[in-house]
Design a protein around this motif. Structure first.
Motif, mmCIF file in Angstrom:
data_model
loop_
_atom_site.group_PDB
_atom_site.id
_atom_site.type_symbol
_atom_site.label_atom_id
_atom_site.label_comp_id
_atom_site.label_asym_id
_atom_site.label_seq_id
_atom_site.Cartn_x
_atom_site.Cartn_y
_atom_site.Cartn_z
ATOM 1 N N LEU A 126 -2.807 10.734 -20.110
ATOM 2 C CA LEU A 126 -2.826 9.503 -19.703
ATOM 3 C C LEU A 126 -3.449 8.141 -20.708
ATOM 4 O O LEU A 126 -3.395 7.164 -20.850
ATOM 5 N N TYR A 127 -4.735 8.810 -21.391
ATOM 6 C CA TYR A 127 -5.259 7.947 -22.274
ATOM 7 C C TYR A 127 -4.925 7.966 -23.696
ATOM 8 O O TYR A 127 -5.516 7.390 -24.723
ATOM 9 N N HIS A 128 -4.003 8.661 -24.005
ATOM 10 C CA HIS A 128 -3.270 8.840 -25.357
ATOM 11 C C HIS A 128 -2.778 7.405 -25.711
ATOM 12 O O HIS A 128 -1.969 6.818 -25.095
ATOM 13 N N ASP A 129 -3.353 6.748 -26.626
ATOM 14 C CA ASP A 129 -2.844 5.351 -27.115
ATOM 15 C C ASP A 129 -3.372 4.253 -26.160
ATOM 16 O O ASP A 129 -2.676 3.258 -26.081
ATOM 17 N N ALA A 130 -4.262 4.690 -25.054
ATOM 18 C CA ALA A 130 -4.643 3.902 -24.203
ATOM 19 C C ALA A 130 -5.389 2.693 -24.612
ATOM 20 O O ALA A 130 -6.194 2.817 -25.455
ATOM 21 N N GLU A 131 -5.222 1.669 -23.922
ATOM 22 C CA GLU A 131 -6.165 0.494 -24.316
ATOM 23 C C GLU A 131 -6.937 -0.260 -23.294
ATOM 24 O O GLU A 131 -6.240 -0.131 -22.101
ATOM 25 N N GLU A 179 -0.669 0.094 -15.848
ATOM 26 C CA GLU A 179 -2.037 0.281 -16.097
ATOM 27 C C GLU A 179 -2.896 0.667 -14.652
ATOM 28 O O GLU A 179 -2.382 0.723 -13.471
ATOM 29 N N PHE A 180 -4.184 1.179 -15.023
ATOM 30 C CA PHE A 180 -5.067 1.549 -13.877
ATOM 31 C C PHE A 180 -6.504 1.304 -14.082
ATOM 32 O O PHE A 180 -6.593 1.309 -15.490
ATOM 33 N N ILE A 181 -7.106 1.392 -13.162
ATOM 34 C CA ILE A 181 -8.813 1.342 -13.260
ATOM 35 C C ILE A 181 -9.447 2.578 -13.299
ATOM 36 O O ILE A 181 -9.155 3.436 -12.452
ATOM 37 N N ASP A 182 -10.263 2.883 -14.259
ATOM 38 C CA ASP A 182 -11.267 4.085 -14.305
ATOM 39 C C ASP A 182 -12.544 3.692 -14.632
ATOM 40 O O ASP A 182 -12.807 2.679 -15.376
#
Length: 498
Positions: free
Chosen positions: A402-407, A422-425
């Motif tokens: 999920l976090y690959h290339d995530a911003e 998008e989601f919140i973590d």
């Protein structure tokens, strides 16, 4: 068309006193606890209402509750006798909604209410966490336990000033953590010591207040984004807080029989049990229902799907969910298999309900803490039995992917077919995952380094998961495959191994 408020539903006006303070105002609490309090009131068994507090500085619900005089509509769906049924009700159990980041001093005045007796909360698993912070006059602490500690301290001081007993609170957190009441109490006690609030206050917490462990179970999908207009035409008003959920509901409270007298949920016909030990109920629910969500939603989201029912109807992701639950989670959990299988059968039917439209993005909220509470324990149980659960390893890989290339925060995700989401973590988790991906060189060796970086973070998991070499290598293999071959292709290959 008018917006829902007391002018639209004047029969919903209530003068019942505030008996509950609630930390959280989101979909779940409105569709579960607040709905149950409404049911109690409708039968004359509780006669109290709720002060609902915003959880985070970015919350957007409180202004809507204020605009709607605390009213909102529950839209509950299910299957009864083989037929789809729907129950719609305007709930009026919320007397007032407030923002602690703007109205903290006013909120503390409610600590003096004699009618106040109960605390409920749902701040996600990440909410019941010890945060070492300074106590600042007139400013709400950042953490939920911090806010609760200050609120209880104000109540204690008031009770002491008027020399009156009976001001203890019954605290029932609804976060999905083992021993959630006990953990919350321990954090509150630690904060009381940190802030030098005194031995008398600590005695008040230990002797006058009760922190009860709970388990809650209802899928609440929230606002019906795609069907809002249809519902508005059907209901005859605009409701910005329409709350969709399933008719199924269950709550277990760990306590003595007197809890049934304090909160007569069962007497009102609600599916609530009070027992001296709720561990079996908790374990089956967290591992199977919540575990199935958390284990499968990252992959389904990456595949471009939007809701749980879409995930279940898809030939690949639906089959994968079934296999994860029956082939890996149930064998890992140390409970009676018949009880687990029967519960899993109900869960599969609930997931397939086409009326729910439970958004995958909402399930992804605080993915890191959810994965640690719901999925990692099943993996560890399987490893203790000498089993390497490949589909659960894939679930962890999908979470990492999920976090690959995530911003940024919220986390912006690149999905299949050019879609984004998008989601919140938790900010710390996001930073760990982003740093881990910075070393990825599009080969399996660098994927192994990325996965080791994530799994070795003891702040995230409580232990060094990377110490299990086979587990780490398997998760790295699937992480690399998701990036290079695609999430659906990798899932299909795993299903073909059965």
């Amino acid at each position: 068309m008018m917006q829902l408020n007391l002018s639209v539903c004047p029969d919903k006006k209530s003068d019942l006193p505030i008996r509950v303070i609630q930390f959280g105002e989101g979909n779940f609490l409105r569709g579960f606890i607040d709905w149950m309090v409404y049911k109690l009131n409708s039968k004359g068994l509780f006669n109290g209402r709720i002060l609902a507090l915003q959880c985070t500085p970015r919350g957007r619900v409180v202004p809507k509750l204020k605009a709607q005089d605390g009213l909102y509509t529950t839209l509950l769906h299910g299957i009864d006798g083989g037929k789809s049924v729907e129950e719609n009700e305007v709930v009026n159990s919320i007397a007032k909604a407030m923002n602690p980041y703007e109205e903290w001093q006013d909120i503390l005045e409610y600590a003096k209410l004699e009618s106040l007796q109960f605390v409920f909360s749902n701040t996600t698993e990440a909410g019941i966490t010890y945060v070492k912070e300074d106590l600042k006059e007139g400013i709400a602490p950042s953490s939920y336990p911090g806010k609760l500690t200050v609120f209880l301290y104000e109540r204690f001081k008031h009770a002491k000033s008027i020399c009156k007993c009976g001001y203890g609170m019954v605290v029932m957190p609804c976060e999905l953590l083992d021993d959630n009441g006990k953990k919350l109490k321990n954090i509150v006690l630690q904060l009381a010591k940190d802030w030098n609030l005194g031995d008398e206050f600590i005695s008040y917490l230990n002797e006058d207040c009760r922190f009860l462990n709970t388990l809650v179970d209802r899928v609440v999908s929230g606002y019906p984004v795609n069907e809002a207009q249809n519902y508005e035409e059907k209901l005859g008003y605009v409701d910005e807080l329409m709350t969709c959920g399933e008719l199924f509901h269950f709550m277990a409270i760990e306590g003595d029989n007197d809890v049934n007298d304090l909160l007569p949920f069962a007497k009102a016909g609600l599916n609530v049990v009070v027992a001296p030990d709720i561990t079996p109920y908790r374990l089956r629910k967290v591992r199977i229902l919540n575990g199935a969500h958390t284990a499968n939603v990252p992959a389904a989201f990456l595949a471009g799907l939007s809701t749980v029912d879409e995930m279940m109807s898809d030939p690949v992701t639906g089959a994968f969910v079934h296999s994860v639950v029956y082939d890996e989670i149930i064998p890992a959990v140390n409970l009676d298999k018949t009880m687990l299988t029967e519960f899993a059968d109900d869960v599969m039917n609930r997931f397939k309900d086409p009326s729910m439209h439970h958004q995958l993005a909402s399930i992804l909220m605080n993915s890191s803490s959810k994965l640690n509470a719901r999925v990692i324990p099943s993996i560890l149980d399987a490893r203790a039995k000498g089993v390497l659960p490949k589909k659960l390893c894939f679930a962890v890989a999908a979470y990492i992917a999920l976090y690959h290339d995530a911003e940024g925060v919220p986390v912006k995700v690149k999905r299949a077919d050019g879609k984004t989401g998008e989601f919140i973590d938790d900010a710390y988790a996001v930073e760990v995952l982003k740093k881990a991906w910075s070393v990825y060189q599009k080969n399996e060796a660098s994927a192994l380094f990325t996965v080791k970086t994530v799994l070795s973070d003891t702040k995230l998991w409580g232990i060094n998961l990377s110490a299990d070499v086979d587990l780490t290598a398997t998760i790295a293999k699937y992480t690399h495959a998701i990036i290079t071959d695609g999430v659906v292709t990798t899932m299909r290959a795993l299903l073909e191994l059965n």
